[in-house]
Enzyme design. Sequence first.
Site, mmCIF file in Angstrom:
data_model
loop_
_atom_site.group_PDB
_atom_site.id
_atom_site.type_symbol
_atom_site.label_atom_id
_atom_site.label_comp_id
_atom_site.label_asym_id
_atom_site.label_seq_id
_atom_site.Cartn_x
_atom_site.Cartn_y
_atom_site.Cartn_z
ATOM 1 N N LYS A 73 0.797 -1.233 0.000
ATOM 2 C CA LYS A 73 0.000 0.000 0.000
ATOM 3 C C LYS A 73 0.828 1.281 0.000
ATOM 4 O O LYS A 73 0.357 2.308 -0.482
ATOM 5 C CB LYS A 73 -0.964 -0.004 1.193
ATOM 6 C CG LYS A 73 -2.157 -0.904 0.925
ATOM 7 C CD LYS A 73 -3.208 -0.776 1.983
ATOM 8 C CE LYS A 73 -2.912 -1.630 3.164
ATOM 9 N NZ LYS A 73 -4.076 -1.781 4.050
ATOM 10 N N ASP A 110 -9.085 2.979 3.607
ATOM 11 C CA ASP A 110 -8.995 2.239 4.879
ATOM 12 C C ASP A 110 -9.535 3.046 6.063
ATOM 13 O O ASP A 110 -10.301 2.536 6.883
ATOM 14 C CB ASP A 110 -7.542 1.888 5.199
ATOM 15 C CG ASP A 110 -7.053 0.651 4.470
ATOM 16 O OD1 ASP A 110 -7.879 -0.063 3.895
ATOM 17 O OD2 ASP A 110 -5.832 0.420 4.490
ATOM 18 N N GLY A 134 0.452 1.158 15.971
ATOM 19 C CA GLY A 134 0.831 1.018 14.572
ATOM 20 C C GLY A 134 1.034 2.347 13.882
ATOM 21 O O GLY A 134 0.480 3.373 14.301
HETATM 22 P P1 NDP Z 1 1.958 -2.177 7.096
HETATM 23 O O1 NDP Z 1 2.947 -3.204 6.684
HETATM 24 O O2 NDP Z 1 1.924 -0.884 6.371
HETATM 25 O O3 NDP Z 1 2.180 -1.824 8.666
HETATM 26 C C1 NDP Z 1 2.336 -2.849 9.597
HETATM 27 C C2 NDP Z 1 2.302 -2.283 11.001
HETATM 28 O O4 NDP Z 1 2.392 -3.368 11.927
HETATM 29 C C3 NDP Z 1 3.448 -1.338 11.335
HETATM 30 O O5 NDP Z 1 3.023 -0.405 12.290
HETATM 31 C C4 NDP Z 1 4.465 -2.312 11.924
HETATM 32 O O6 NDP Z 1 5.406 -1.709 12.780
HETATM 33 C C5 NDP Z 1 3.572 -3.214 12.728
HETATM 34 N N1 NDP Z 1 4.200 -4.513 12.945
HETATM 35 C C6 NDP Z 1 4.346 -5.516 12.058
HETATM 36 N N2 NDP Z 1 4.994 -6.554 12.615
HETATM 37 C C7 NDP Z 1 5.270 -6.185 13.891
HETATM 38 C C8 NDP Z 1 5.921 -6.834 14.984
HETATM 39 N N3 NDP Z 1 6.444 -8.067 14.862
HETATM 40 N N4 NDP Z 1 6.005 -6.173 16.159
HETATM 41 C C9 NDP Z 1 5.500 -4.921 16.285
HETATM 42 N N5 NDP Z 1 4.876 -4.267 15.292
HETATM 43 C C10 NDP Z 1 4.756 -4.882 14.112
HETATM 44 O O7 NDP Z 1 0.552 -2.912 7.058
HETATM 45 P P2 NDP Z 1 -0.901 -2.238 6.973
HETATM 46 O O8 NDP Z 1 -0.918 -1.065 7.858
HETATM 47 O O9 NDP Z 1 -1.288 -2.057 5.584
HETATM 48 O O10 NDP Z 1 -1.867 -3.364 7.530
HETATM 49 C C11 NDP Z 1 -1.882 -3.699 8.911
HETATM 50 C C12 NDP Z 1 -3.003 -4.687 9.154
HETATM 51 O O11 NDP Z 1 -4.266 -4.079 8.927
HETATM 52 C C13 NDP Z 1 -2.965 -5.909 8.263
HETATM 53 O O12 NDP Z 1 -2.960 -7.048 9.063
HETATM 54 C C14 NDP Z 1 -4.239 -5.873 7.449
HETATM 55 O O13 NDP Z 1 -4.764 -7.149 7.269
HETATM 56 C C15 NDP Z 1 -5.129 -5.010 8.312
HETATM 57 N N6 NDP Z 1 -6.098 -4.273 7.515
HETATM 58 C C16 NDP Z 1 -7.425 -4.496 7.716
HETATM 59 C C17 NDP Z 1 -8.365 -3.827 6.981
HETATM 60 C C18 NDP Z 1 -9.811 -4.072 7.227
HETATM 61 O O14 NDP Z 1 -10.616 -3.655 6.360
HETATM 62 N N7 NDP Z 1 -10.192 -4.654 8.347
HETATM 63 C C19 NDP Z 1 -7.966 -2.860 5.947
HETATM 64 C C20 NDP Z 1 -6.550 -2.662 5.862
HETATM 65 C C21 NDP Z 1 -5.668 -3.373 6.604
HETATM 66 P P3 NDP Z 1 6.800 -1.147 12.175
HETATM 67 O O15 NDP Z 1 6.485 0.213 11.618
HETATM 68 O O16 NDP Z 1 7.695 -1.075 13.353
HETATM 69 O O17 NDP Z 1 7.259 -2.099 11.129
#
Ligand code: NDP
Length: 271
Positions: A73, A110, A134
């Site tokens: 994204k 979103d 996040g």
């Molecule tokens: P991104 O990859 O852009 O962001 C991921 C986020 O999760 C970051 O803040 C990241 O932190 C954090 N993160 C990932 N792994 C870890 C970890 N091991 N420990 C701590 N923090 C972690 O993903 P998106 O924002 O696009 O999506 C996030 C979630 O939202 C997805 O699971 C998706 O399925 C869900 N979603 C649901 C929707 C719905 O309609 N219900 C719509 C859109 C998304 P860091 O910055 O430190 O990497």
Amino acid sequence: TREITGHTRVYGILADPIHHVKTPQMLNALMAREGRDGVMVPFQVAPDDLATLVAGLKTMKSLGGFVVTVPHKTAIVDLCDAVSDSARRIGAVNTVRREADGRLIGEMLDGKGFVGGLLAAGIDPKDKSVYLAGAGGAANAIAFAFVEAGISRLTIANRTRAKAEDLAVRLAEAYPKAQVDIGNPDPSGHDIVVNGTSLGLKDGDALPLDTARLSPEQIVAEVIMQPEETALLAAAKAKGCRIHFGKPMLACQLDLMAEFLGMRALPGAGK
Ligand code: NDP
């Protein structure tokens, strides 16, 4: 039953992994209900190949557009020919329309979907304090949508603190009056607590925040759709909190996506 023919408008969803997505089922059902000759199919693509795929999709005249999800994204923004002001500010796009001339137009739904899902459940975030775990694509969109919805203050907590700080700066630029702080894993003292990270998607994931600090008057909301009840929501329920699933966020976005992708008014579409 619908038949795919040479007239069928094709839509895609870009993701990696892709098996968990629910958007194709829902938008295909919506197009069938609307009597539209279109189909959405999965396009699984690795990050390194995204630009190559998108360059090809620009040339595909039967393509109406595509939905974009994890992990693409943010990277998709610079591959679009134009994006909406709010998508530009958020720094992420989740829906792309292909115009007849091949131009790709990006939009981010979103955050609007998340706040719309809360409102549909009778939870109005106006004047509420919000804790958001996040700072990725979804969290960015949700943060902007919450501020636009008139919350009283926002605390952002992210594993990579610099990303939370960057989000806070962009929020302050767009909304100078917004009260935004950078937080830690402790969500106490906030009316609404939101997991905007991808933690909870996989078995054995760590919790996105310190659930021992939750209290019964808090509402705990999730972006993860599968599993429906994540470990965070189970812990919040055990603490007596009201919980809000991830699914309404998607449900609310489908109408917006269908509108943006022209699924309700396809030029020359068969019946
Ligand atoms: P991104 O990859 O852009 O962001 C991921 C986020 O999760 C970051 O803040 C990241 O932190 C954090 N993160 C990932 N792994 C870890 C970890 N091991 N420990 C701590 N923090 C972690 O993903 P998106 O924002 O696009 O999506 C996030 C979630 O939202 C997805 O699971 C998706 O399925 C869900 N979603 C649901 C929707 C719905 O309609 N219900 C719509 C859109 C998304 P860091 O910055 O430190 O990497």
